[in-house]
Design an enzyme around this catalytic site. Sequence first.
Site, PDB file in Angstrom:
ATOM      1  N   CYS A 305       5.693  21.535   6.724  1.00  0.00           N
ATOM      2  CA  CYS A 305       5.123  21.734   5.374  1.00  0.00           C
ATOM      3  C   CYS A 305       5.237  20.406   4.652  1.00  0.00           C
ATOM      4  CB  CYS A 305       5.878  22.816   4.610  1.00  0.00           C
ATOM      5  SG  CYS A 305       5.546  24.491   5.124  1.00  0.00           S
ATOM      6  N   ALA A 306       4.413  19.451   5.028  1.00  0.00           N
ATOM      7  CA  ALA A 306       4.674  18.053   4.713  1.00  0.00           C
ATOM      8  C   ALA A 306       4.249  17.608   3.317  1.00  0.00           C
ATOM      9  CB  ALA A 306       3.986  17.154   5.748  1.00  0.00           C
ATOM     10  N   GLY A 307       3.339  18.347   2.662  1.00  0.00           N
ATOM     11  CA  GLY A 307       2.854  17.883   1.372  1.00  0.00           C
ATOM     12  C   GLY A 307       3.929  17.960   0.286  1.00  0.00           C
ATOM     13  N   PRO A 308       3.930  16.998  -0.641  1.00  0.00           N
ATOM     14  CA  PRO A 308       3.002  15.868  -0.781  1.00  0.00           C
ATOM     15  C   PRO A 308       3.366  14.622   0.014  1.00  0.00           C
ATOM     16  CG  PRO A 308       4.454  15.933  -2.662  1.00  0.00           C
ATOM     17  CD  PRO A 308       4.831  17.117  -1.813  1.00  0.00           C
ATOM     18  N   GLY A 309       4.482  14.649   0.770  1.00  0.00           N
ATOM     19  CA  GLY A 309       4.706  13.552   1.704  1.00  0.00           C
ATOM     20  C   GLY A 309       5.987  12.774   1.553  1.00  0.00           C
ATOM     21  N   GLY A 310       6.814  13.078   0.561  1.00  0.00           N
ATOM     22  CA  GLY A 310       8.035  12.296   0.372  1.00  0.00           C
ATOM     23  C   GLY A 310       8.991  12.394   1.545  1.00  0.00           C
ATOM     24  N   LYS A 311       9.319  13.621   1.946  1.00  0.00           N
ATOM     25  CA  LYS A 311      10.229  13.791   3.083  1.00  0.00           C
ATOM     26  C   LYS A 311       9.571  13.297   4.376  1.00  0.00           C
ATOM     27  CE  LYS A 311      12.723  17.761   1.186  1.00  0.00           C
ATOM     28  NZ  LYS A 311      11.841  17.993   0.017  1.00  0.00           N
ATOM     29  N   ASP A 356      -2.132  25.409   9.190  1.00  0.00           N
ATOM     30  CA  ASP A 356      -1.311  26.472   8.621  1.00  0.00           C
ATOM     31  C   ASP A 356      -0.067  26.638   9.488  1.00  0.00           C
ATOM     32  OD1 ASP A 356      -0.155  28.784   7.690  1.00  0.00           O
ATOM     33  OD2 ASP A 356      -2.009  29.947   7.646  1.00  0.00           O
ATOM     34  N   CYS A 426      13.543  23.952  -2.442  1.00  0.00           N
ATOM     35  CA  CYS A 426      14.004  23.429  -3.737  1.00  0.00           C
ATOM     36  C   CYS A 426      14.241  24.599  -4.685  1.00  0.00           C
ATOM     37  CB  CYS A 426      12.999  22.450  -4.329  1.00  0.00           C
ATOM     38  SG  CYS A 426      13.670  21.541  -5.743  1.00  0.00           S
TER      39      CYS A 426
END
Length: 489
Positions: A305-311, A356, A426
């Site tokens: 679940c990569a969005g928005p990309g920080g991790k 997905d 979070c």
Amino acid sequence: MSEQARRATPPTTKSPQSGKGGKGGKAPRPHRRPQKDPVRILAFEALRAVDERDAYANLVLPPLLKKAREKNEGFDGRDAALATELVYGTLRRQGTYDAIIAACVDRPLREVDPPVLDVLSLGAHQLLGTRIPSHAAVSATVELARVVLGDGRAKFVNAVLRKIARDDLDTWVERVAPPYEDDAEEHLAVVHSHPRWVVSALWDALGGGRAGIEELLAADNERPEVTLVARPGRTTVEELAEAVETEPGRWSPYAVRLAEGGEPGAVEAVRDGRAGVQDEGSQLVAIALANAPLDGPDTRWLDGCAGPGGKAALLGALAAGRGAALLASEKQPHRARLVERALAGNPGPYQVIAADGTRPPWREGSFDRVLMDVPCSGLGALRRRPEARWRRRLSDLDGFAPLQRGLLTEALRAVRVGGVVGYATCSPHLAETRVVVDDVLKKVGGAELIDARPLFPGVPDLGDGPDVQLWPHRHGTDAMYLALIRRTA
């Protein structure tokens, strides 16, 4: 205390009519053009966007500030700081101000026009939450009301704010909040400006006790620090410290904290993607997964679940340092593009796809490490998104629950035997953290929790484990949760 719904109520308040001079009466005073204050107009526009469009203040403010600088000569950093404080301060203390305003008007808040309520809230914050002198706060807010609401409703605003100005915040809170002994949750909700159900949920997650919940709720109302991450192999904390005034991160070896008033966009490494803005709790989650002990090879990593990309950007940099490749998957195409932007320039191999995570295109057992940072209520980031506390409802958790369980189930299928899955969210709400993990482990089988606490070196107060819950009041981070799970069969 009402919640965000009070701002969605259709306007019903009738604007008072200004007096008219008639035969034998006094001549009307000459009309005075209202003075436009760009700072307060900007703050009002931001609040209206949050209320009307369900926008987030952190996304609305930057373009409004840029527009103000271009339009108004002399609009400087101090003006931007004041506008930001007015918006965020008003949103954070909205519940408390609602209760105070309700005590000063002769009708239910749902019958006050939402734009009028926004102006009143801005005025209340200036009176009760800043050092602006009372006469200046009232005068400036009434002038704003004349500009954005008209003379008639400005008189109503003036009358209400003069009532509020008679007492300070502590006196008002003592008057409008029920005693703690009579209704502890409602007392805390009014005093600390959180919906009652959020107070209850956070209290449960903490395990009881008045001191802890008071500290957490107070921390939610503090302005968060801006933390940068130096992406390994691309830049260093030393380089960031040379470029801008910073302090070291508390826990993450890749973190630096900007000095107050520091602007991330002014840092070259941030502009070109070698560094990013990332809360230290988010960094710690990615680092812990990357350092979790494995049995067997360590060459294929997945951020499901990569969005928005920080991790994903931090994981990609860590993977590159070990010769591993990262697959970053995000369901929403526009968020997948944000992930591509965050990973651009990564020194090692990576791929970004729009997919997905509950119906994945990859084969079972394909990865050595999997991060599943699931969609959630966001109750762990109320410092950064104060409007979320008024926007969320307890019933929202029922909508997240199937998705969270589905994503974790697929993550466990995606990892090979001996590999590790990190389930992150979070939110400290038990229904989004331990309950999800326990339910999935019971159904899936062939997996076990491993102790995540040793992977947070130097971080105190991590509880009994094996999972980890970070807290704003204990760790100075967002309330990130992480459970590490090893596939055994």
